[in-house]
Design an enzyme around this catalytic site. Structure first.
Site, PDB file in Angstrom:
ATOM      1  N   LYS A 126      -1.802   1.716  -3.444  1.00 65.87           N
ATOM      2  CA  LYS A 126      -1.327   1.661  -2.051  1.00 65.87           C
ATOM      3  C   LYS A 126      -1.253   3.080  -1.526  1.00 65.87           C
ATOM      4  O   LYS A 126      -1.172   4.024  -2.308  1.00 65.87           O
ATOM      5  CB  LYS A 126       0.072   1.039  -1.991  1.00 65.87           C
ATOM      6  CG  LYS A 126       0.447   0.514  -0.628  1.00 65.87           C
ATOM      7  CD  LYS A 126      -0.042  -0.904  -0.437  1.00 65.87           C
ATOM      8  CE  LYS A 126       0.105  -1.348   0.996  1.00 65.87           C
ATOM      9  NZ  LYS A 126      -0.126  -2.798   1.122  1.00 65.87           N
ATOM     10  N   ASP A 166      -3.102  -1.808   6.455  1.00 60.39           N
ATOM     11  CA  ASP A 166      -1.750  -2.358   6.323  1.00 60.39           C
ATOM     12  C   ASP A 166      -1.120  -2.073   7.693  1.00 60.39           C
ATOM     13  O   ASP A 166      -1.849  -1.861   8.672  1.00 60.39           O
ATOM     14  CB  ASP A 166      -1.003  -1.676   5.164  1.00 60.39           C
ATOM     15  CG  ASP A 166       0.280  -2.413   4.772  1.00 60.39           C
ATOM     16  OD1 ASP A 166       0.210  -3.366   3.994  1.00 60.39           O
ATOM     17  OD2 ASP A 166       1.370  -2.043   5.259  1.00 60.39           O
TER      18      ASP A 166
HETATM   19  O1  2IT Z   1      -0.379  -5.778   1.398  1.00 59.69           O
HETATM   20  C1  2IT Z   1      -1.580  -6.061   1.229  1.00 59.69           C
HETATM   21  O2  2IT Z   1      -1.950  -6.859   0.358  1.00 59.69           O
HETATM   22  C2  2IT Z   1      -2.560  -5.418   2.108  1.00 59.69           C
HETATM   23  N1  2IT Z   1      -2.175  -4.636   2.955  1.00 59.69           N
HETATM   24  C3  2IT Z   1      -4.020  -5.697   1.943  1.00 59.69           C
HETATM   25  C4  2IT Z   1      -4.591  -4.883   0.835  1.00 59.69           C
HETATM   26  C5  2IT Z   1      -6.092  -4.936   0.702  1.00 59.69           C
HETATM   27  O3  2IT Z   1      -6.598  -4.148  -0.096  1.00 59.69           O
HETATM   28  O4  2IT Z   1      -6.744  -5.722   1.380  1.00 59.69           O
END
Ligand code: 2IT
Length: 447
Positions: A126, A166
């Site tokens: 993340k 996100d």
């Molecule tokens: O919280 C999440 O799962 C997302 N923001 C999507 C993450 C993604 O790699 O599609």
């Protein structure tokens, strides 16, 4: 075993001071794992938990950029590469003033288990920055994204780490980030997901998170012989996740009575449907981050300034805004209103004490790491589309998404029952996600 788990929680707290969101998820996940560790002492011997709670890598970097007035601005950028046992790091980027190491680590830790639940080959990561896109011009957002990627590109790659969007990172930001990555490396690859359809994006990715949440909710209700048809639903948020959720809820015959923003919530007695769903997109595109204009536009709606929608009577609640938007006092109101189901759309929207209170009062919870996994699942399908130099149809995507959500629900329910928790999807999702990662880590030695 309770004592052992507490030790790990203590280690995480000491090693990550001042990061309450990270402590919260560590506590919530590890507590569920007690019976699993008891049944599998080899995990403890292999230091599995010690390793799991420590990110493989945490990158922090300066993001300098120049605003439209010619003034120099500096933000802080992050990427946590938390766990790569089952695949390359995968997870979104969040641009919001509240982003700091604790938020990035909480989201990264949750992502490990969420990604494992999808059954797809993606590890947990993340990132983001404490950049506030509210009120910024397109040119400012572009300069920020270019500066952000000028550092981030060193750490990511289509087989290493694949960011996505996100909060605060949508199609516009992904476009600018992708353009800069391609320019620096002269490589056209699937290094980011959530891209625009003309340049490698997956048809269906935009609505995937919300649609997945509703499929998961449907499965949860079906367990009790109920359906979404005719149910009233209080939704929070008005962004991408809320929009997809509201759209699918309408398709399946439910009535959405609220949406919300940082300014308050709107109650629409006739339901958020038809052109009102499209209006949510306009609200988002305005860049102002408010929902009040909805009530000015539609007579059936009333705006409640500074309030959250949790005092509203509804058959089910689906928070789709951000973390910790349901506190103990909100949980009490929900129980007073006869709440039976809560399905988490946003990541960790419920505080641990609110969660405990709701479960004690027999509210069935769909935990975010299971319920909102449809977004990242479709991101992985996008990776496959890019790697295979092909294009999938929306029907192909929706069918896979629905099947994945059904499987996640099944796995979580089965894991919960197996470890003596009955039908507790919170515990079950943690356990099922953990077991997949744990087995991969065990096979790969002490790394
Ligand atoms: O919280 C999440 O799962 C997302 N923001 C999507 C993450 C993604 O790699 O599609």
């Amino acid at each position: 075993m309770a004592k052992l788990v507490e030790q790990y929680i203590d280690i995480a707290k000491k090693r990550n001071p001042g990061e309450p969101e990270f402590h919260q998820t560590i506590e919530e996940v590890l507590t569920s794992l007690e019976p699993v560790l008891e049944a599998n002492p080899q995990y403890v011997e292999a230091g599995l938990l010690d390793r799991l709670i420590e990110p493989e890598r945490m990158i922090t970097f300066r993001v300098p950029w120049v605003d439209d007035e010619g003034k120099v601005q500096v933000n802080r950028g992050f990427r946590v590469q938390f766990n790569s046992a089952i695949g390359p790091y995968k997870g979104g980027l969040r641009f919001a003033p509240s982003v700091y190491s604790g938020v990035v680590k909480f989201l990264g830790f949750e992502q490990i288990f969420k990604n494992a639940l999808t059954g797809l080959p993606i590890g947990g990561g993340k990132g983001g920055a404490d950049f506030d896109p509210t009120g910024k011009s397109d040119a400012e957002v572009m300069r920020f994204c270019q500066s952000f990627m000028t550092e981030l590109y060193k750490h990511i790659g289509p087989d290493t780490d694949i960011p996505a969007g996100d909060l605060g990172v949508g199609a516009r930001e992904i476009g600018y980030l992708f353009g800069q990555y391609k320019r620096i490396l002269d490589q056209y690859s699937g290094v980011l997901t959530g891209k625009g359809i003309p340049y490698g994006g997956l048809q269906g990715r935009t609505e995937a998170t919300g649609f997945g949440i509703v499929f998961f909710t449907r499965e949860m209700l079906a367990h009790f012989g109920e359906s979404l048809e005719g149910k009233s639903v209080a939704v929070s948020g008005f962004g991408n996740v809320a929009w997809g959720t509201v759209t699918k809820l309408n398709e399946l015959g439910a009535k959405v009575v609220t949406i919300s923003g940082p300014d308050g919530y709107v109650y629409d007695e006739d339901g958020v449907s038809g052109e009102k769903i499209d209006f949510m997109l306009k609200l988002r595109a305005s860049g102002e981050n408010i929902v009040e204009p909805y009530a000015e536009q539609f007579k059936s709606a009333k705006f409640f300034k500074g309030e959250k929608p949790w005092g509203v009577k509804a058959d089910l609640y689906i928070p789709c805004a951000t973390q910790n938007e349901i506190h103990i006092e909100d949980a009490k109101k929900m129980v007073e209103n006869g709440c039976k189901y809560l399905c988490e759309g946003a990541n960790m929207p419920t505080t641990n004490d609110a969660l405990e209170y709701l479960q004690k009062h027999n509210v069935i919870i769909g935990p975010s790491k299971a319920a909102n996994a449809g977004g990242v699942a479709c991101s992985c399908i996008e990776m496959g589309q890019n790697a295979g130099h092909t294009v999938f149809t929306p029907t192909q995507v929706y069918e896979q998404l629905e099947q994945i959500m059904i499987n996640i629900h099944k796995q979580a329910a089965a894991a919960s029952a197996k470890y003596g928790y009955g039908y507790d999807l919170v515990k079950g999702a943690n356990i099922a996600g953990f077991l997949r990662v744990a087995e991969a880590m065990m096979a790969q030695g002490i790394v």
